[in-house]
Design a protein around this motif. Structure first.
Motif, PDB file in Angstrom:
ATOM      1  N   GLY A  64       0.819  -1.204   0.000  1.00 60.33           N
ATOM      2  CA  GLY A  64       0.000   0.000   0.000  1.00 60.33           C
ATOM      3  C   GLY A  64       0.851   1.251   0.000  1.00 60.33           C
ATOM      4  N   GLU A  65       0.181   2.353   0.322  1.00 53.86           N
ATOM      5  CA  GLU A  65       0.822   3.667   0.225  1.00 53.86           C
ATOM      6  C   GLU A  65       0.821   4.301   1.613  1.00 53.86           C
ATOM      7  N   VAL A  66       1.966   4.831   2.012  1.00 57.46           N
ATOM      8  CA  VAL A  66       2.089   5.437   3.337  1.00 57.46           C
ATOM      9  C   VAL A  66       1.220   6.701   3.403  1.00 57.46           C
ATOM     10  N   VAL A  67       0.372   6.784   4.447  1.00 58.34           N
ATOM     11  CA  VAL A  67      -0.457   7.982   4.613  1.00 58.34           C
ATOM     12  C   VAL A  67      -0.133   8.751   5.891  1.00 58.34           C
ATOM     13  N   GLU A  68       0.546   8.097   6.831  1.00 56.32           N
ATOM     14  CA  GLU A  68       0.920   8.785   8.073  1.00 56.32           C
ATOM     15  C   GLU A  68       2.115   8.081   8.682  1.00 56.32           C
TER      16      GLU A  68
END
Ligand SMILES: [Zn+2]
Ligand SMILES: [Zn+2]
Length: 335
Positions: A64-68
């Protein structure tokens, strides 16, 4: 956020609205873009002693994609990653030996059946540009077979029989060929996985029949010196001992969860070795990513359907009884 929660054994997963995870120091939150369904997700929600805690979300094959990000994390928001789904201390002897599953502070970082999940930043790996989130979600199962196959002595003379044409067996065949094994035959109950094992580089697929040991020896030009159990069903270790040649090595990757009798005398007469392998370390993740990035993309053939969270509970229950040669991917971002 939406999450597919393991309520209790015997009940389907429940899609619930749960709190967004918050990253502690050393952690990051990712938006899960793909999470593979693993046979172990089914067995660890089945009422066995190895069950995961009720009230949590399964899913450990994610990308996935880092959001925090939490404190002390070098990952940046927007980074595309996959991660070892294991929390560990990073400093104990097991961690230094790249065996995080053996760490005294081991904790599961499952939770991929959710829109967002926590990862240990130290266990996260950037996805190379050429690789998709789907590729990223294949890294965990491939790393697992990699660790096992890396324990074997292989060469152009090696004759290998692999039981199982699902994700573990197919992953093992991929690595056996990558690492130079001479001849590899797969053995499965049906011919359904024939295309997959062929793509992975197997020389033949045999279906379990009367004189299996004889058929394996014929296909390999002699009894196998290595047998891999990538199926984990009762009876396979004994079949492995029956077909293996003198001084051979049996690699057990299937993780059979039932008692599985063998005839030790036969293994003794053949002076066979049985090796087990579990999970992975950073080196297995790294090698898997590098190998895919170098263009060895055969494992993409492992992927079957992609489903959203809404479809997951029913599909998950159906997989308990049905067979599932291909890897089903969950995309938690689907509506
Ligand atoms: Zn898995
Ligand atoms: Zn440790």
């Amino acid at each position: 956020m939406r999450s597919a929660i393991f309520v209790e054994p015997g009940k389907p997963l429940a899609i619930e609205d749960v709190q967004m995870p918050r990253p502690a120091a050393g952690q990051a939150v990712i938006r899960v873009c793909r999470c593979g369904i693993c046979a172990s997700d089914l067995s660890m929600t089945s009422g066995s002693p190895f069950d995961m805690p009720c009230g949590t979300a399964p899913g450990h094959e994610y990308a996935g994609e880092v959001v925090e990000t939490g404190e002390d994390v070098s990952l940046k928001v927007g980074d595309r990653v996959t991660a070892i789904p294991i929390g560990s201390c990073g400093t104990c002897p097991a961690c230094r030996a790249d065996a995080p599953l053996q760490c005294q502070t081991f904790r599961s970082m499952a939770g991929g059946y959710s829109e967002y999940t926590l990862v240990d930043a130290r266990a996260a790996f950037h996805l190379p540009e050429a690789l998709s989130f789907e590729d990223g979600a294949l890294v965990e199962p491939l790393a697992s077979s990699h660790r096992g196959v890396a324990k074997l002595d292989l060469g152009p003379e090696s004759r290998v029989a692999v039981f199982g044409a699902g994700a573990i067996g197919a992953g093992a065949i991929f690595w056996l060929k990558q690492r130079g094994a001479g001849k590899v035959v797969a053995i499965a109950r049906s011919r359904r996985g024939a295309g997959l094992v062929d793509t992975m580089g197997a020389d033949a697929l045999l279906t379990t029949g009367e004189d299996l040991a004889g058929e394996i020896a014929e296909a390999l030009g002699g009894a196998p010196d290595i047998v891999v159990d990538g199926a984990g069903a009762p009876g396979i270790l004994q079949q492995a001992i029956e077909c293996i040649g003198w001084n051979g090595t049996i690699l057990s990757l299937g993780g059979c969860m039932k008692p599985d009798p063998i005839l030790p005398l036969l293994g003794m007469v053949k002076e066979a070795t049985i090796r087990f392998s579990v999970a992975y370390g950073a080196s297995d993740f790294r090698t898997t990513l590098d190998t895919l990035d170098a263009g060895h993309l055969e494992p993409r053939a492992m992927v079957g359907d992609t489903i959203g969270l809404a479809e997951l509970p029913e599909r998950f229950e159906a997989m308990r009884t049905g067979s599932h040669a291909a890897k089903v991917m969950v995309d938690p971002q689907l509506p």
